[in-house]
Design a protein around this motif. Structure first.
Motif, PDB file in Angstrom:
ATOM      1  N   ALA A 147       0.831  -1.200   0.000  1.00  0.00           N
ATOM      2  CA  ALA A 147       0.000   0.000   0.000  1.00  0.00           C
ATOM      3  C   ALA A 147       0.870   1.256   0.000  1.00  0.00           C
ATOM      4  CB  ALA A 147      -0.932  -0.009   1.213  1.00  0.00           C
ATOM      5  N   PHE A 148       1.928   1.235   0.788  1.00  0.00           N
ATOM      6  CA  PHE A 148       2.854   2.361   0.840  1.00  0.00           C
ATOM      7  C   PHE A 148       3.498   2.589  -0.524  1.00  0.00           C
ATOM      8  CE2 PHE A 148       7.227   3.895   2.289  1.00  0.00           C
ATOM      9  CZ  PHE A 148       6.837   5.222   2.373  1.00  0.00           C
ATOM     10  N   THR A 149       3.928   1.504  -1.148  1.00  0.00           N
ATOM     11  CA  THR A 149       4.557   1.589  -2.466  1.00  0.00           C
ATOM     12  C   THR A 149       3.570   2.129  -3.495  1.00  0.00           C
ATOM     13  OG1 THR A 149       5.996  -0.284  -1.933  1.00  0.00           O
ATOM     14  CG2 THR A 149       5.774   0.285  -4.263  1.00  0.00           C
ATOM     15  N   ASP A 150       2.344   1.614  -3.474  1.00  0.00           N
ATOM     16  CA  ASP A 150       1.323   2.087  -4.416  1.00  0.00           C
ATOM     17  C   ASP A 150       1.083   3.583  -4.256  1.00  0.00           C
ATOM     18  OD1 ASP A 150       1.084  -0.499  -5.298  1.00  0.00           O
ATOM     19  OD2 ASP A 150      -0.848  -0.883  -4.344  1.00  0.00           O
ATOM     20  N   ALA A 151       1.032   4.046  -3.007  1.00  0.00           N
ATOM     21  CA  ALA A 151       0.794   5.472  -2.747  1.00  0.00           C
ATOM     22  C   ALA A 151       1.940   6.329  -3.276  1.00  0.00           C
ATOM     23  CB  ALA A 151       0.605   5.699  -1.249  1.00  0.00           C
ATOM     24  N   VAL A 152       3.162   5.891  -3.034  1.00  0.00           N
ATOM     25  CA  VAL A 152       4.331   6.651  -3.502  1.00  0.00           C
ATOM     26  C   VAL A 152       4.347   6.717  -5.034  1.00  0.00           C
ATOM     27  CG1 VAL A 152       6.862   6.674  -3.648  1.00  0.00           C
ATOM     28  CG2 VAL A 152       5.738   6.227  -1.461  1.00  0.00           C
ATOM     29  N   LEU A 153       4.092   5.593  -5.696  1.00  0.00           N
ATOM     30  CA  LEU A 153       4.093   5.580  -7.158  1.00  0.00           C
ATOM     31  C   LEU A 153       2.964   6.448  -7.716  1.00  0.00           C
ATOM     32  CD1 LEU A 153       4.975   1.865  -8.023  1.00  0.00           C
ATOM     33  CD2 LEU A 153       6.493   3.850  -7.882  1.00  0.00           C
TER      34      LEU A 153
END
Length: 199
Positions: free
Chosen positions: A8-14
């Motif tokens: 989820a963190f990665t998706d948000a950053v991307l």
């Protein structure tokens, strides 16, 4: 560590990175359609960046969907990978302002190279963690990924680097064509089971 949290963190950053990239697009002052021509270099650069991140996300999702155990090493290498990816909006905007200028294209190459290194390190962390946690089949699937095999083949990487240096010296804009070819011919050649995963 919970896999869902890191995904989820990665998706948000991307998602934020993609948003920043489109915000760099400047709306023309004129209402003539021809006014968009001045923005064409940035549109090309943006389209390549979007394709880059979209392909990277798909490969990232494939690796993390299969992974059963998230370690601190994976967390930090994933952060390093996102850090290198976060420079893409700057590189994209600069190339968009000078698509055939050496400075912006060299910077883009540096970002692309750093991203490639970070991606390999993240892949290796996932491979190591899956082997250690008793899931060698997942490690094997990650090793089989076309992008991983390409980026860990030092001969191909050396040839690519030499070609890129020559291109950057004489025709910098050609680098973007090479990047698109690599995304399409390497990054988008996914493992056969990639569309059959539940995660």
């Amino acid at each position: 560590m919970n896999r869902g949290r890191i995904e989820a963190f990665t998706d948000a950053v991307l998602a934020i990175i993609l948003t920043i990239m489109i915000l760099e697009f400047k709306v023309p002052e004129s209402f003539q359609l021809s006014a968009m021509l001045a923005q064409l270099p940035y549109l090309i650069s943006y389209a390549i960046g979007y394709l880059f991140i979209g392909t990277a996300w798909y490969n990232h999702h494939y690796m993390f969907t299969q992974t059963r155990h998230i370690t601190r090493d994976i967390y930090w290498t994933n952060n390093f990978w996102m850090f290198t990816t976060s420079f893409l909006p700057v590189a994209t905007a600069w190339v968009g302002r000078g698509i055939n200028k050496q400075g912006p294209e060299v910077f883009y190459f540096i970002v692309y190279s750093a991203w490639s290194f970070a991606y390999v390190e993240l892949s290796r962390s996932l491979i190591k963690a899956n082997e250690a946690s008793g899931h060698p089949e997942v490690a094997t699937n990650i090793k089989r990924m076309n992008i991983y095999r390409y980026l860990t083949n030092w001969k191909l990487v050396l040839i690519q680097t030499i070609v890129m240096v020559i291109i950057l010296m004489y025709l910098p804009a050609l680098q973007m064509v090479v990047v698109v070819m690599q995304i399409v011919l390497v990054g988008m050649r996914f493992n056969e089971d990639s569309d059959r995963l539940d995660g």
